[in-house]
Design an enzyme around this catalytic site. Structure first.
Site, short mmCIF file in Angstrom:
data_model
loop_
_atom_site.label_atom_id
_atom_site.label_comp_id
_atom_site.label_asym_id
_atom_site.label_seq_id
_atom_site.Cartn_x
_atom_site.Cartn_y
_atom_site.Cartn_z
N PRO A 13 9.33 -5.52 3.40
CA PRO A 13 9.90 -5.28 4.86
C PRO A 13 8.86 -4.91 5.94
O PRO A 13 7.76 -4.63 5.56
CB PRO A 13 10.91 -3.94 4.63
CG PRO A 13 10.50 -3.47 3.42
CD PRO A 13 9.67 -4.58 2.49
N GLY A 35 2.35 -3.90 4.89
CA GLY A 35 2.60 -5.41 4.50
C GLY A 35 1.68 -6.10 5.42
O GLY A 35 0.93 -7.02 4.92
N GLY A 36 1.61 -5.95 6.71
CA GLY A 36 0.91 -6.74 7.74
C GLY A 36 -0.60 -6.65 7.35
O GLY A 36 -1.25 -7.42 7.42
N SER A 37 -1.00 -5.15 7.19
CA SER A 37 -2.48 -5.07 6.85
C SER A 37 -2.96 -5.83 5.56
O SER A 37 -4.00 -6.29 5.30
CB SER A 37 -2.72 -3.66 6.48
OG SER A 37 -2.34 -2.73 7.75
N LYS A 83 0.90 -1.19 -0.05
CA LYS A 83 0.04 -0.12 0.05
C LYS A 83 0.89 1.30 -0.16
O LYS A 83 1.76 1.28 0.93
CB LYS A 83 -1.04 0.04 1.11
CG LYS A 83 -1.72 1.37 1.42
CD LYS A 83 -1.56 1.75 3.07
CE LYS A 83 -0.37 2.09 3.55
NZ LYS A 83 -0.20 2.58 4.73
N ALA A 91 6.96 -3.48 9.41
CA ALA A 91 7.07 -2.09 10.03
C ALA A 91 7.66 -0.99 9.17
O ALA A 91 8.60 -0.27 9.57
CB ALA A 91 7.63 -2.14 11.41
N SER A 92 7.27 -0.98 7.86
CA SER A 92 7.84 0.20 6.92
C SER A 92 6.86 1.08 6.34
O SER A 92 7.46 1.66 5.19
CB SER A 92 8.59 -0.69 5.79
OG SER A 92 7.45 -1.62 5.01
N ASP A 105 -5.79 0.28 8.43
CA ASP A 105 -5.36 0.11 7.06
C ASP A 105 -5.94 -1.12 6.18
O ASP A 105 -5.97 -1.13 5.11
CB ASP A 105 -3.88 0.18 6.77
CG ASP A 105 -3.47 1.45 6.89
OD1 ASP A 105 -4.09 2.43 6.96
OD2 ASP A 105 -2.15 1.59 6.81
#
Ligand code: C5P
Length: 306
Positions: free
Chosen positions: A110, A117-119, A19, A112-113, A152
């Site tokens: 990566p 990514g996690g969302s 995103k 916490a970037s 997000d």
């Protein structure tokens, strides 16, 4: 936990696209401390990949460049497993049945970037398991589950160009939006999102102004140039590498450089996919220990169908 197959071998596959906050304006703050945001968001072709298959018991496997970091950092806080459990509970509550599942995550983004990514992984899990489990939860029920996983996650469910408001859950799709040639660049320093928000000096900034609505990629680029990421100044104070990676993008030929989300990933817009790929190669040679990825962003649905 790492290295057990690739996402390609599974019954259902989902892409978890990065995103990109082309702009992020902080316009206020709610009484619970969450910030009100106005965001212009698009999604990269590049991202994590997930695979889902029915199994005799629940399993989770990981591979990809950033797999080790996720298994160390996430602990019991893995958003993929949270999404699986939340969807399963919702299906059971409506009288449905679900089988155990093997989920595989190819972690290419990566951690916490600032590129979600996690969302994106959580949203891909909701989409993939809805398909595997053959459930027809209405879109608004799925969005309600998504927002419980993170501000997000609803926009990542859609993964198309959009404007998001509120804390990110009010989504307006931009059907007529161009694809950009882009390089994502990250100095691989994790930046804590709450710390960046705490560092804001001003929280009542002007909202996004996208009037008149641009008609082509040149007009969109100029509009984006006139917008901001209000989280960039506090993030730069926390991680000095953000200034360095931004300068590298500009020197490699990017026409516009900005940080995404709460950082530390920055993006550069390029004229063509070829010039973006050349720039990413050049920067990788200079800093092989950092992350550089050339990608093309997904266009709006109208441009996509044209
Ligand atoms: O929703 P998410 O888990 O990504 O948010 C992480 C943290 O970032 C929140 O706990 C909050 O401190 C901050 N945040 C915020 N306003 C937002 C989104 C996140 O203050 N709209």
């Amino acid at each position: 936990m790492t290295g057990s197959g690739t996402a390609g071998d599974f019954d259902v596959r989902e892409d978890a696209r990065a995103k990109i906050n082309l702009a992020l304006h902080v316009t206020g703050r709610r009484s619970d401390g969450y910030h009100l945001l106005d965001m212009l968001v698009t999604f990269a072709g590049h991202g994590d990949r997930l695979g889902f298959s029915s199994a005799s018991e629940d399993r989770f496997t990981l591979d990809g460049r950033f797999a080790d970091q996720l298994s160390q950092d996430a602990g019991g806080d893995n958003l993929v497993l949270k999404a699986r459990d939340l969807l399963r509970q919702a299906i059971i509550e409506t009288g449905g049945e679900v089988r155990p599942v093997h989920i595989h995550l190819e972690k290419n983004l990566p951690i916490a970037s600032g590129i979600g990514g996690g969302s994106a992984d959580a949203a891909a899990t909701l989409r993939g398991l809805s398909h595997l489990w053959n459930t027809e939860l209405p879109d608004d029920a799925l969005s309600a589950l998504a927002v419980r996983l993170g501000a997000d996650v609803p926009m990542c469910l859609v993964s198309r160009p959009l404007v998001a408001r509120g804390i990110g859950e009010e989504v307006e799709l931009l059907a007529d939006f161009p694809s950009f040639a882009m390089v994502l660049a990250n100095p691989l320093v994790g930046v804590s999102t709450p710390s960046v928000f705490r560092g804001l000096v001003k929280r009542d900034n002007p909202p996004l102004a996208i009037h008149p609505r641009p008609h082509d990629i040149r007009q969109w680029t100029e509009t984006i140039r006139s917008l901001r990421n209000d989280l960039e100044p506090p993030a730069r104070l926390i991680a000095g590498e953000i200034a360095i990676v931004s300068t590298m993008l500009a020197e490699a030929g990017a026409g516009l450089v900005r940080m995404s989300g709460s950082g530390a990933t920055c993006f550069g817009l390029f004229e063509t996919p070829q010039s973006a790929a050349r720039a990413a190669d050049l920067m990788r040679k200079e800093r092989p220990d950092w992350y550089f990825e050339a990608t093309e962003t997904t266009p709006g649905e109208a441009s996509w169908q044209a």
